[in-house]
Design a protein around this motif. Sequence first.
Motif, PDB file in Angstrom:
ATOM      1  N   ALA A  89     -47.347  17.076 -18.719  1.00  0.00           N
ATOM      2  CA  ALA A  89     -48.707  16.721 -18.323  1.00  0.00           C
ATOM      3  C   ALA A  89     -49.151  17.518 -17.106  1.00  0.00           C
ATOM      4  CB  ALA A  89     -48.794  15.226 -18.035  1.00  0.00           C
ATOM      5  N   PHE A  90     -48.278  17.657 -16.123  1.00  0.00           N
ATOM      6  CA  PHE A  90     -48.631  18.395 -14.909  1.00  0.00           C
ATOM      7  C   PHE A  90     -48.787  19.881 -15.208  1.00  0.00           C
ATOM      8  CE2 PHE A  90     -48.019  14.511 -12.830  1.00  0.00           C
ATOM      9  CZ  PHE A  90     -48.431  14.617 -11.514  1.00  0.00           C
ATOM     10  N   THR A  91     -47.991  20.393 -16.132  1.00  0.00           N
ATOM     11  CA  THR A  91     -48.149  21.802 -16.536  1.00  0.00           C
ATOM     12  C   THR A  91     -49.498  21.998 -17.215  1.00  0.00           C
ATOM     13  OG1 THR A  91     -45.752  22.085 -16.803  1.00  0.00           O
ATOM     14  CG2 THR A  91     -47.189  23.643 -17.948  1.00  0.00           C
ATOM     15  N   ALA A  92     -49.867  21.083 -18.112  1.00  0.00           N
ATOM     16  CA  ALA A  92     -51.144  21.188 -18.816  1.00  0.00           C
ATOM     17  C   ALA A  92     -52.326  21.088 -17.865  1.00  0.00           C
ATOM     18  CB  ALA A  92     -51.242  20.093 -19.877  1.00  0.00           C
ATOM     19  N   HIS A 107     -57.330  17.512  -7.643  1.00  0.00           N
ATOM     20  CA  HIS A 107     -58.770  17.528  -7.901  1.00  0.00           C
ATOM     21  C   HIS A 107     -59.119  16.527  -9.001  1.00  0.00           C
ATOM     22  CE1 HIS A 107     -62.775  18.976  -9.009  1.00  0.00           C
ATOM     23  NE2 HIS A 107     -62.794  19.598  -7.840  1.00  0.00           N
ATOM     24  N   PRO A 108     -60.261  15.842  -8.884  1.00  0.00           N
ATOM     25  CA  PRO A 108     -60.645  14.855  -9.900  1.00  0.00           C
ATOM     26  C   PRO A 108     -60.721  15.411 -11.315  1.00  0.00           C
ATOM     27  CG  PRO A 108     -62.009  14.604  -7.948  1.00  0.00           C
ATOM     28  CD  PRO A 108     -61.195  15.841  -7.735  1.00  0.00           C
ATOM     29  N   ASP A 109     -60.998  16.700 -11.458  1.00  0.00           N
ATOM     30  CA  ASP A 109     -61.041  17.297 -12.790  1.00  0.00           C
ATOM     31  C   ASP A 109     -59.692  17.248 -13.496  1.00  0.00           C
ATOM     32  OD1 ASP A 109     -63.709  17.922 -12.707  1.00  0.00           O
ATOM     33  OD2 ASP A 109     -63.418  19.987 -12.064  1.00  0.00           O
ATOM     34  N   ARG A 110     -58.608  17.198 -12.718  1.00  0.00           N
ATOM     35  CA  ARG A 110     -57.260  17.252 -13.294  1.00  0.00           C
ATOM     36  C   ARG A 110     -56.797  15.895 -13.818  1.00  0.00           C
ATOM     37  NH1 ARG A 110     -56.987  21.771 -14.856  1.00  0.00           N
ATOM     38  NH2 ARG A 110     -59.236  21.418 -14.744  1.00  0.00           N
ATOM     39  N   TRP A 111     -57.351  14.826 -13.279  1.00  0.00           N
ATOM     40  CA  TRP A 111     -56.887  13.490 -13.635  1.00  0.00           C
ATOM     41  C   TRP A 111     -57.096  13.145 -15.097  1.00  0.00           C
ATOM     42  CZ3 TRP A 111     -54.358   9.663 -10.817  1.00  0.00           C
ATOM     43  CH2 TRP A 111     -54.105   9.968  -9.463  1.00  0.00           C
ATOM     44  N   PRO A 112     -58.252  13.415 -15.718  1.00  0.00           N
ATOM     45  CA  PRO A 112     -58.391  13.093 -17.143  1.00  0.00           C
ATOM     46  C   PRO A 112     -57.377  13.813 -18.020  1.00  0.00           C
ATOM     47  CG  PRO A 112     -60.545  13.440 -16.161  1.00  0.00           C
ATOM     48  CD  PRO A 112     -59.530  13.868 -15.125  1.00  0.00           C
ATOM     49  N   ILE A 113     -56.960  15.016 -17.607  1.00  0.00           N
ATOM     50  CA  ILE A 113     -55.955  15.740 -18.385  1.00  0.00           C
ATOM     51  C   ILE A 113     -54.598  15.042 -18.277  1.00  0.00           C
ATOM     52  CG2 ILE A 113     -54.765  17.962 -18.645  1.00  0.00           C
ATOM     53  CD1 ILE A 113     -57.235  19.291 -17.388  1.00  0.00           C
ATOM     54  N   LEU A 114     -54.258  14.620 -17.063  1.00  0.00           N
ATOM     55  CA  LEU A 114     -53.014  13.868 -16.875  1.00  0.00           C
ATOM     56  C   LEU A 114     -53.055  12.566 -17.680  1.00  0.00           C
ATOM     57  CD1 LEU A 114     -52.559  14.322 -13.012  1.00  0.00           C
ATOM     58  CD2 LEU A 114     -51.262  15.472 -14.819  1.00  0.00           C
ATOM     59  N   PHE A 115     -54.190  11.904 -17.641  1.00  0.00           N
ATOM     60  CA  PHE A 115     -54.344  10.644 -18.374  1.00  0.00           C
ATOM     61  C   PHE A 115     -54.186  10.860 -19.871  1.00  0.00           C
ATOM     62  CE2 PHE A 115     -57.186   7.598 -20.535  1.00  0.00           C
ATOM     63  CZ  PHE A 115     -56.580   6.412 -20.156  1.00  0.00           C
ATOM     64  N   GLU A 116     -54.772  11.917 -20.375  1.00  0.00           N
ATOM     65  CA  GLU A 116     -54.683  12.206 -21.804  1.00  0.00           C
ATOM     66  C   GLU A 116     -53.246  12.413 -22.245  1.00  0.00           C
ATOM     67  OE1 GLU A 116     -56.157  15.669 -24.980  1.00  0.00           O
ATOM     68  OE2 GLU A 116     -56.859  15.672 -22.897  1.00  0.00           O
ATOM     69  N   HIS A 117     -52.457  13.074 -21.433  1.00  0.00           N
ATOM     70  CA  HIS A 117     -51.080  13.386 -21.811  1.00  0.00           C
ATOM     71  C   HIS A 117     -50.117  12.223 -21.552  1.00  0.00           C
ATOM     72  CE1 HIS A 117     -52.568  17.516 -21.952  1.00  0.00           C
ATOM     73  NE2 HIS A 117     -51.434  17.847 -22.557  1.00  0.00           N
TER      74      HIS A 117
END
Length: 272
Positions: free
Chosen positions: A244-247, A260-270
């Motif tokens: 998730a952190f790599t993505a 950054h707030p933009d990164r959180w939805p990606i972490l959440f998705e994974h």
Amino acid sequence: MARSFAHGNHSHTQNKIKNSGGRTGRDQARRTLSQNFMVDPDAVARVVEAAGPHDLVLEPGAGEGVLTRALAETCGRVVGYEVDPLLAGKLAARTRDDSRIRIVRGDFLAAHAPREPFAVVGNIPYSVTSKIVDWCLRAPTLTSATLTVQLEYARKRTGDFGRWSMLTVGTWPWYSWELLDRLDRAVFRPIPAVDSAILRIERRAQTPDLPGYRDFVDYGFTGLGGSLHATMRSRYPATRVDAAFTAAGVAPDTVVAYVHPDRWPILFEHLA
């Protein structure tokens, strides 16, 4: 708002001041209600420009109506809320013939959000900033909120310090937060102890359905292990967290406030 006693007999007022620690009843009310009125026309114009035109605007803390009347020139309807009964009465009397303006004598925080789309614009009392922001974020038909707030509050919420608050991250998929302008303390009367800023919170055109996202953010900000990566590894398998952190492009040792707030939805998705 203050009366002038530069001429004539005002010994009764001096006695009031002596008996109240140097403040009249109106002075004490201003302090209690955090009343700092915007008196600079340029500052008022900057707030109105930052807000933009709207069909319906709700204004918390209308005060003496300087911003209220300016908003009415660019917006269809302005509903001003003023909790101070003396100020509310005076402003209602001065604007009674203006069909664009309605003054409500009461607390904005007790108001129900309109069913139609609306914006909030106001020079709000510092003491209730968080409550007014929370009210705006809960209003389902709010399109934007343009607020004068303490500069430090605006910087904290918009990442201007290089760090991000949990409130900003938790609402980021649905709202953008932007510090639009800074206002010197001298544009207010009484002059406050700190500078202010124009903060704009705007609902995004696309609002995703992310059930559980805010709980995910709340857990991330618990600070377990010192970094967000370590916190997430206490709940999720290490291999999933690494992926998730790599993505998301976030280094494993990044402290939670610096993600950054933009990164959180990606972490959440994974992860979630």
